[in-house]
Design an enzyme around this catalytic site. Structure first.
Site, PDB file in Angstrom:
ATOM      1  N   ARG A   1       0.816  -1.218   0.000  1.00 15.08           N
ATOM      2  CA  ARG A   1       0.000   0.000   0.000  1.00 15.08           C
ATOM      3  C   ARG A   1       0.851   1.272   0.000  1.00 15.08           C
ATOM      4  O   ARG A   1       0.425   2.298  -0.512  1.00 15.08           O
ATOM      5  CB  ARG A   1      -0.950  -0.002   1.191  1.00 15.08           C
TER       6      ARG A   1
ATOM      7  N   ASP B   1     -15.300   9.584   9.159  1.00 12.54           N
ATOM      8  CA  ASP B   1     -14.283   8.578   8.844  1.00 12.54           C
ATOM      9  C   ASP B   1     -12.918   9.251   8.990  1.00 12.54           C
ATOM     10  O   ASP B   1     -12.806  10.477   8.965  1.00 12.54           O
ATOM     11  CB  ASP B   1     -14.458   8.046   7.414  1.00 12.54           C
TER      12      ASP B   1
HETATM   13  C1  SAM Z   1     -14.234  -1.742   6.677  1.00 13.58           C
HETATM   14  S1  SAM Z   1     -14.734  -0.038   6.664  1.00 13.58           S
HETATM   15  C2  SAM Z   1     -16.321  -0.147   7.464  1.00 13.58           C
HETATM   16  C3  SAM Z   1     -17.367   0.715   6.774  1.00 13.58           C
HETATM   17  C4  SAM Z   1     -18.778   0.601   7.366  1.00 13.58           C
HETATM   18  N1  SAM Z   1     -18.822   0.973   8.757  1.00 13.58           N
HETATM   19  C5  SAM Z   1     -19.307  -0.801   7.196  1.00 13.58           C
HETATM   20  O1  SAM Z   1     -19.408  -1.545   8.154  1.00 13.58           O
HETATM   21  O2  SAM Z   1     -19.628  -1.184   6.060  1.00 13.58           O
HETATM   22  C6  SAM Z   1     -13.686   0.610   7.953  1.00 13.58           C
HETATM   23  C7  SAM Z   1     -13.551   2.131   7.914  1.00 13.58           C
HETATM   24  O3  SAM Z   1     -12.951   2.548   9.138  1.00 13.58           O
HETATM   25  C8  SAM Z   1     -12.166   3.685   8.855  1.00 13.58           C
HETATM   26  N2  SAM Z   1     -11.213   3.861   9.955  1.00 13.58           N
HETATM   27  C9  SAM Z   1     -10.102   3.138  10.255  1.00 13.58           C
HETATM   28  N3  SAM Z   1      -9.511   3.625  11.335  1.00 13.58           N
HETATM   29  C10 SAM Z   1     -10.242   4.679  11.758  1.00 13.58           C
HETATM   30  C11 SAM Z   1     -10.119   5.597  12.828  1.00 13.58           C
HETATM   31  N4  SAM Z   1      -9.109   5.542  13.686  1.00 13.58           N
HETATM   32  N5  SAM Z   1     -11.056   6.558  12.946  1.00 13.58           N
HETATM   33  C12 SAM Z   1     -12.082   6.647  12.068  1.00 13.58           C
HETATM   34  N6  SAM Z   1     -12.254   5.810  11.031  1.00 13.58           N
HETATM   35  C13 SAM Z   1     -11.332   4.828  10.875  1.00 13.58           C
HETATM   36  C14 SAM Z   1     -11.528   3.363   7.519  1.00 13.58           C
HETATM   37  O4  SAM Z   1     -11.071   4.531   6.849  1.00 13.58           O
HETATM   38  C15 SAM Z   1     -12.672   2.658   6.795  1.00 13.58           C
HETATM   39  O5  SAM Z   1     -13.384   3.542   5.971  1.00 13.58           O
END
Ligand code: SAM
Length: 317
Positions: free
Chosen positions: A46, A155
């Site tokens: 990445r 996010d």
């Molecule tokens: C797998 S997606 C989940 C999306 C949605 N909640 C779902 O369940 O379909 C995880 C998301 O968490 C976000 N993320 C990761 N670490 C984070 C943090 N420390 N604070 C906020 N968002 C975070 C990522 O950018 C990503 O968009």
């Protein structure tokens, strides 16, 4: 969402053990995401392309750029690159059924008896490209007609938030949405948006987006929420990290509010005041009434959308 690539290690770009330790420590300290040894190839793949774009020879140079040089934009970009953004509309449908069958009817009855206002505030924490908050929006629009609905999507990644704000997805995603919701709330792209589906204005005006790092103890969101969705992100955090995030979320729940986690996630021991009420759904026992903030209506967008036409009629495909 960018197409998923197989993690490949660029033979020309090896990440030393020392560099790996520096990156994993920085990433966990700042955004809570744990990178176990097994995920090292993924981290390398990445970041490697970004190093090439910047003309950097090694990961140590990139680390200096995001730390010593304090290049904040690059630092944010690095977190964008390492986050996993997989999502879909109405993911974990049992939770949406639970809302539709149990929560919305109860709220409707309470409102009829004057025991709650006809307004609802929702926070979709870690909302990725928006499928989650817009799914909640469709459910609430159809289940609570005439209610004032406010949805906040947050996010860590600015890249996914830009996409969520655009509310534009490949038309194939329409298969994740029921026919009535598609007809009522989605538009089919035309012209430059051919092959896309866009959230219609009634849906879009419910949702606003903000960058927020869940790992940041300041948790800068306004007011309390009747529903908080924090799904499929806690799995990336340590047990202590999860517990801290859950505690902060609970602080933001309105009395009688509900917290939804991902199906594979737990409260990590931070369960004070919460009881399990449905599939990865928890409710906060009634507590001393907290004054509800006066809700503000955001500006109503025009019904006319360039590059779209009504999606009514045959299912988008
Ligand atoms: C797998 S997606 C989940 C999306 C949605 N909640 C779902 O369940 O379909 C995880 C998301 O968490 C976000 N993320 C990761 N670490 C984070 C943090 N420390 N604070 C906020 N968002 C975070 C990522 O950018 C990503 O968009």
């Amino acid at each position: 969402m960018a197409p998923r690539r197989r993690p490949t290690t660029d033979p020309g770009l090896r990440m030393s053990d020392g560099a790996f330790r520096l990156f994993r420590t920085l990433i966990e300290a700042e955004v809570g995401i744990q990178i176990p040894e097994a995920k090292r190839p993924l981290l390398v793949s990445r970041l490697a392309r970004r190093l090439r774009d910047l003309g950097l020879d090694d990961f140590e140079a990139y680390y200096r750029r995001v730390t010593t040089d304090r290049d904040e934009a690059e630092r944010a970009r690095m977190f964008d690159l390492i986050s996993t953004n997989e999502t879909r509309f109405f993911r974990e449908p049992k939770q949406f059924e639970f809302l539709e069958r149990h929560v919305l009817p109860a709220w409707t009855e309470q409102a009829a008896q004057g025991r709650r206002p006809r307004s609802v505030r929702v926070w979709s924490a870690a909302c990725s490209t928006g499928e989650e908050p817009y799914s909640i929006g469709m459910l609430l629009l159809s289940g609570l007609p005439g209610w004032e609905i406010e949805i906040l999507g947050t996010d860590l990644s600015t890249r996914v938030l830009d996409r969520a704000r655009a509310a534009l997805w490949p038309i194939e995603k329409s298969q994740q949405i029921s026919e009535p919701c598609l007809k009522a709330y989605m538009l089919r792209g035309t012209g430059e948006h051919e092959g896309c589906m866009k959230a219609g204005p009634e849906l879009r005006r419910l949702v606003r987006f903000q960058r927020l790092n869940l790992h940041d103890a300041r948790c800068e969101v306004d007011g309390r929420f009747d529903l908080i969705f924090c799904r499929n992100v806690l799995i990336y955090f340590s047990v202590e990290g999860r517990a801290s995030v859950v505690r902060r979320l609970v602080e933001r729940l309105a009395p009688g509010g509900y917290l939804f986690l991902g199906a594979a996630e737990t409260l990590a021991g931070a369960s004070e005041g919460l009881r399990s009420v449905g599939p990865a759904a928890y409710s906060l026992a009634e507590r001393a009434a907290v004054p509800r903030r006066r809700q503000t209506l955001r500006s109503v967008l025009s019904n006319r959308e360039e590059g779209t036409r009504e999606a009514g009629g045959p299912r988008c495909s």
